[in-house]
Design a protein around this motif. Structure first.
Motif, short mmCIF file in Angstrom:
data_model
loop_
_atom_site.label_atom_id
_atom_site.label_comp_id
_atom_site.label_asym_id
_atom_site.label_seq_id
_atom_site.Cartn_x
_atom_site.Cartn_y
_atom_site.Cartn_z
N THR A 129 -4.36 3.86 -15.98
CA THR A 129 -3.73 2.59 -16.60
C THR A 129 -3.82 1.34 -15.66
OG1 THR A 129 -1.56 3.11 -15.93
CG2 THR A 129 -2.40 4.12 -17.91
N LEU A 130 -3.83 0.30 -16.07
CA LEU A 130 -3.66 -0.96 -15.24
C LEU A 130 -2.28 -0.82 -14.25
CD1 LEU A 130 -4.53 -3.96 -17.41
CD2 LEU A 130 -6.08 -2.46 -15.79
N ALA A 131 -1.22 -0.32 -14.68
CA ALA A 131 -0.12 -0.13 -13.85
C ALA A 131 -0.40 0.94 -12.66
CB ALA A 131 0.98 0.46 -14.77
N GLN A 132 -1.39 1.97 -12.99
CA GLN A 132 -1.64 3.01 -11.98
C GLN A 132 -2.49 2.42 -10.93
OE1 GLN A 132 -3.02 5.89 -14.66
NE2 GLN A 132 -1.23 7.16 -14.19
N ILE A 133 -3.55 1.48 -11.46
CA ILE A 133 -4.36 0.73 -10.66
C ILE A 133 -3.57 -0.06 -9.67
CG2 ILE A 133 -6.41 -0.58 -10.62
CD1 ILE A 133 -7.14 0.74 -13.45
N SER A 134 -2.67 -0.90 -10.24
CA SER A 134 -1.80 -1.86 -9.46
C SER A 134 -1.16 -0.82 -8.34
CB SER A 134 -0.97 -2.46 -10.50
OG SER A 134 -0.29 -3.53 -9.75
N ASP A 135 -0.59 0.09 -8.82
CA ASP A 135 -0.09 0.71 -7.71
C ASP A 135 -1.06 1.14 -6.50
OD1 ASP A 135 2.53 0.60 -8.95
OD2 ASP A 135 2.17 2.79 -9.79
N ILE A 136 -2.06 1.54 -6.86
CA ILE A 136 -3.26 2.08 -5.68
C ILE A 136 -3.44 0.83 -4.97
CG2 ILE A 136 -5.51 2.69 -5.37
CD1 ILE A 136 -5.00 4.22 -8.09
N LEU A 137 -3.83 -0.40 -5.67
CA LEU A 137 -4.15 -1.66 -4.97
C LEU A 137 -3.08 -2.01 -3.90
CD1 LEU A 137 -6.05 -3.45 -7.77
CD2 LEU A 137 -7.12 -2.40 -5.78
N ARG A 138 -1.69 -1.87 -4.61
CA ARG A 138 -0.60 -2.17 -3.94
C ARG A 138 -0.46 -1.44 -2.61
NH1 ARG A 138 2.78 -4.00 -7.32
NH2 ARG A 138 2.84 -1.74 -8.37
N ILE A 139 -0.85 -0.27 -2.49
CA ILE A 139 -0.77 0.80 -1.30
C ILE A 139 -1.87 0.30 -0.34
CG2 ILE A 139 -1.27 3.03 -0.63
CD1 ILE A 139 -0.15 4.06 -3.32
N ARG A 140 -3.20 0.01 -0.91
CA ARG A 140 -4.21 -0.59 -0.09
C ARG A 140 -3.64 -1.75 0.72
NH1 ARG A 140 -7.41 1.28 3.00
NH2 ARG A 140 -8.42 2.58 1.65
N ASP A 141 -3.35 -2.82 -0.22
CA ASP A 141 -3.06 -3.97 0.32
C ASP A 141 -2.00 -4.02 1.51
OD1 ASP A 141 -4.83 -5.16 -1.38
OD2 ASP A 141 -3.31 -5.86 -2.88
N ALA A 142 -1.13 -2.94 1.45
CA ALA A 142 -0.01 -2.69 2.41
C ALA A 142 -0.57 -2.43 3.56
CB ALA A 142 1.15 -1.85 1.85
N GLY A 143 -1.95 -1.87 3.58
CA GLY A 143 -2.66 -1.48 4.94
C GLY A 143 -2.65 0.04 4.87
N GLN A 144 -2.22 0.62 3.97
CA GLN A 144 -2.33 2.25 3.87
C GLN A 144 -3.58 2.69 3.15
OE1 GLN A 144 1.44 3.65 2.31
NE2 GLN A 144 2.64 2.57 4.07
N ALA A 145 -3.96 3.81 3.37
CA ALA A 145 -5.24 4.42 2.60
C ALA A 145 -4.44 5.09 1.30
CB ALA A 145 -5.75 5.62 3.44
N PRO A 146 -4.62 4.59 0.06
CA PRO A 146 -4.07 5.43 -1.14
C PRO A 146 -4.72 6.62 -1.52
CG PRO A 146 -5.79 3.84 -1.71
CD PRO A 146 -5.77 3.52 -0.30
N CYS A 147 -5.71 7.33 -0.64
CA CYS A 147 -6.39 8.42 -1.04
C CYS A 147 -5.39 9.63 -1.70
CB CYS A 147 -7.13 9.04 -0.38
SG CYS A 147 -8.53 7.53 0.38
#
Length: 129
Positions: free
Chosen positions: A59-77
């Motif tokens: 979902t867009l909400a899930q994608i947003s969460d992943i991007l937020r993690i990445r944007d915070a400098g962490q790997a969202p894997c």
């Protein structure tokens, strides 16, 4: 690059790109002196990730969460792995539900195909269901 070029690079429309930008999945584009949006290669990378994520049913909400993690400098894997595991579980459940529904519809169809419509029970709305 301009909006049409960025959208074409990942196989989506400019309307979709603007939608993702409005939803906060993309940072606001820089504007050229003429007011046109200007996107860099990082936007194409992000759009490609969004397209692949949507293809996986996220979902867009899930994608947003992943991007937020990445944007915070962490790997969202790890987060992505967990989301995909839940997605697989949900898909397995949906497939089982669809198989059961197909079986039910097939039984109704077999009954309807073998019946004489002239002998339909007028007390029921339809005797096939």
């Amino acid at each position: 690059m301009r909006i049409g070029e960025a959208a074409a690079a990942v196989g989506m429309t400019t309307k979709t790109l603007r939608f993702y930008e409005d939803r906060g999945l993309l940072p606001a584009a820089q504007r050229a002196a003429n007011g046109y949006r200007s996107y860099g290669d990082e936007t194409v990378t992000r759009l490609d990730f969004i397209r692949r994520s949507r293809g996986a049913g996220l979902t867009l909400a899930q994608i947003s969460d992943i991007l937020r993690i990445r944007d915070a400098g962490q790997a969202p894997c790890t987060h992505v792995r967990d989301l995909l595991a839940r997605q697989l579980t949900d898909l397995d459940w949906q497939i089982a539900e669809l198989v059961a529904l197909r079986s039910t519809v097939a039984r109704f169809h077999d009954t309807a195909a073998a019946a004489d419509p002239a002998a339909c029970d007028s007390e029921r709305i339809c005797s096939y269901l």
